[in-house]
Design an enzyme around this catalytic site. Structure first.
Site, PDB file in Angstrom:
ATOM      1  N   THR A   8       0.837  -1.205   0.000  1.00 44.30           N
ATOM      2  CA  THR A   8       0.000   0.000   0.000  1.00 44.30           C
ATOM      3  C   THR A   8       0.862   1.241   0.000  1.00 44.30           C
ATOM      4  OG1 THR A   8      -1.754   1.224   1.147  1.00 44.30           O
ATOM      5  CG2 THR A   8      -0.191   0.067   2.547  1.00 44.30           C
ATOM      6  N   GLY A  12      -2.052   6.035   6.060  1.00 46.76           N
ATOM      7  CA  GLY A  12      -3.128   5.917   7.056  1.00 46.76           C
ATOM      8  C   GLY A  12      -3.569   4.473   7.207  1.00 46.76           C
ATOM      9  N   ASP A  66      -8.323  -2.767  -0.296  1.00 46.79           N
ATOM     10  CA  ASP A  66      -9.009  -1.840  -1.174  1.00 46.79           C
ATOM     11  C   ASP A  66     -10.247  -1.370  -0.433  1.00 46.79           C
ATOM     12  OD1 ASP A  66      -8.645  -0.692  -3.873  1.00 46.79           O
ATOM     13  OD2 ASP A  66     -10.753  -1.245  -4.006  1.00 46.79           O
ATOM     14  N   PHE A 142      -7.598   9.762   8.433  1.00 42.39           N
ATOM     15  CA  PHE A 142      -7.158  10.212   7.110  1.00 42.39           C
ATOM     16  C   PHE A 142      -8.369  10.242   6.194  1.00 42.39           C
ATOM     17  CE2 PHE A 142      -7.085   5.637   7.010  1.00 42.39           C
ATOM     18  CZ  PHE A 142      -7.408   5.284   5.709  1.00 42.39           C
ATOM     19  N   TYR A 144     -11.593  10.475   4.318  1.00 43.74           N
ATOM     20  CA  TYR A 144     -12.940  10.975   4.603  1.00 43.74           C
ATOM     21  C   TYR A 144     -13.285  10.969   6.105  1.00 43.74           C
ATOM     22  CZ  TYR A 144     -13.466  10.207  -0.413  1.00 43.74           C
ATOM     23  OH  TYR A 144     -13.299  10.255  -1.780  1.00 43.74           O
TER      24      TYR A 144
HETATM   25  P1  ITT Z   1      -3.378   1.886  -1.858  1.00 42.20           P
HETATM   26  O1  ITT Z   1      -4.213   1.425  -3.046  1.00 42.20           O
HETATM   27  O2  ITT Z   1      -1.948   2.135  -2.211  1.00 42.20           O
HETATM   28  O3  ITT Z   1      -3.535   0.970  -0.672  1.00 42.20           O
HETATM   29  P2  ITT Z   1      -5.204   4.156  -1.872  1.00 42.20           P
HETATM   30  O4  ITT Z   1      -5.351   5.348  -0.985  1.00 42.20           O
HETATM   31  O5  ITT Z   1      -5.098   4.397  -3.354  1.00 42.20           O
HETATM   32  O6  ITT Z   1      -3.946   3.298  -1.356  1.00 42.20           O
HETATM   33  P3  ITT Z   1      -7.773   2.825  -2.263  1.00 42.20           P
HETATM   34  O7  ITT Z   1      -7.650   2.738  -3.741  1.00 42.20           O
HETATM   35  O8  ITT Z   1      -8.287   1.627  -1.531  1.00 42.20           O
HETATM   36  O9  ITT Z   1      -6.371   3.152  -1.578  1.00 42.20           O
HETATM   37  O10 ITT Z   1      -8.638   4.094  -1.923  1.00 42.20           O
HETATM   38  C1  ITT Z   1      -9.421   4.168  -0.819  1.00 42.20           C
HETATM   39  C2  ITT Z   1      -9.681   5.613  -0.480  1.00 42.20           C
HETATM   40  O11 ITT Z   1     -10.867   5.615   0.340  1.00 42.20           O
HETATM   41  C3  ITT Z   1      -8.573   6.234   0.354  1.00 42.20           C
HETATM   42  O12 ITT Z   1      -7.646   6.917  -0.435  1.00 42.20           O
HETATM   43  C4  ITT Z   1      -9.356   7.165   1.269  1.00 42.20           C
HETATM   44  O13 ITT Z   1      -9.567   8.391   0.625  1.00 42.20           O
HETATM   45  C5  ITT Z   1     -10.684   6.455   1.433  1.00 42.20           C
HETATM   46  N1  ITT Z   1     -10.693   5.650   2.672  1.00 42.20           N
HETATM   47  C6  ITT Z   1     -10.532   4.305   2.787  1.00 42.20           C
HETATM   48  N2  ITT Z   1     -10.555   3.928   4.066  1.00 42.20           N
HETATM   49  C7  ITT Z   1     -10.727   5.049   4.780  1.00 42.20           C
HETATM   50  C8  ITT Z   1     -10.802   5.326   6.148  1.00 42.20           C
HETATM   51  O14 ITT Z   1     -10.663   4.371   7.065  1.00 42.20           O
HETATM   52  N3  ITT Z   1     -10.971   6.587   6.528  1.00 42.20           N
HETATM   53  C9  ITT Z   1     -11.078   7.583   5.629  1.00 42.20           C
HETATM   54  N4  ITT Z   1     -10.998   7.420   4.320  1.00 42.20           N
HETATM   55  C10 ITT Z   1     -10.817   6.162   3.886  1.00 42.20           C
END
Ligand code: ITT
EC number: 3.6.1.66
Length: 184
Positions: A8, A12, A66, A142, A144
């Site tokens: 990842t 966060g 994800d 982090f 949302y």
């Molecule tokens: P990796 O794929 O490298 O793990 P990413 O940030 O691109 O990182 P995702 O494609 O899974 O990951 O995107 C999920 C998004 O959803 C993330 O960037 C956050 O903006 C949001 N998100 C996921 N879990 C969250 C949480 O626990 N609290 C707040 N926002 C969250």
């Protein structure tokens, strides 16, 4: 101590998973190589494919996460596009989209993908339901977190320790650990 590689680029997610798995006696090592994400409406195939690709590339057992925010009044948006929307629009614009909506219901979903060399990937899903606030509150977490109300406080107001007891990620990790305990 058992070790697992978590692919990842999101610090966060890494911080949360590391803290949750450490309590279960598993050390988590971050790999930031990344992987091309499938374009799908559901997070499960995205996580499964990401785990499989990373596992093949690194030749190691790996996990990915994800995740996304699904807002009822916006028909599940931003869902699988959560990272893109957070990076390009941010919380203020999401709040703007929700300005006239009375239905504030939303949920966070996390899908952990896990793959061992030569095997098919597995997925473990966790969901937490809440509401979208009317303004950003709190500096914790982090993404949302400052607009996601769990009860009367946002995840941003809670801090990691408290969020990690109830979050979508914690619920997905619990299922993953249950599987590890009976299979590894
Ligand atoms: P990796 O794929 O490298 O793990 P990413 O940030 O691109 O990182 P995702 O494609 O899974 O990951 O995107 C999920 C998004 O959803 C993330 O960037 C956050 O903006 C949001 N998100 C996921 N879990 C969250 C949480 O626990 N609290 C707040 N926002 C969250």
């Amino acid at each position: 101590m058992r070790k697992i590689v978590f692919v990842t680029g999101n610090s966060g997610k890494f911080r949360e998973i590391k803290a949750i798995l450490e309590k279960r006696g598993i050390e988590v090592l971050q790999n930031t190589d990344g992987y091309p994400e499938l374009q799908e409406d559901d997070l499960e195939p995205i996580a499964a494919d990401g785990a499989r690709l990373s596992c093949e590339k690194l030749g190691l057992s790996v996990m990915v996460d994800d995740s996304g925010l699904f807002i009822d009044a916006l028909n599940g948006f931003p869902g699988p596009y959560s990272a893109f929307v957070e990076d390009h629009l941010g919380n203020p614009k999401v709040l703007k989209l929700m300005e006239d909506e009375e239905n504030r219901r939303a949920y966070f979903k996390s899908v952990i993908g896990y793959c061992e060399p030569g095997k098919e990937p597995l997925t473990f899903t966790g969901i937490v339901e809440g509401n979208i606030g009317y303004e950003e509150k709190g500096k914790g977490g982090f993404g949302y977190d400052p607009i996601f109300l769990y009860g009367d406080r946002t995840f941003g107001e809670m801090g990691d320790e408290e969020k990690n007891k109830v979050s979508h990620r914690k619920r997905a990790v619990d299922k993953f650990v249950e599987w590890i305990d009976s299979n590894l």
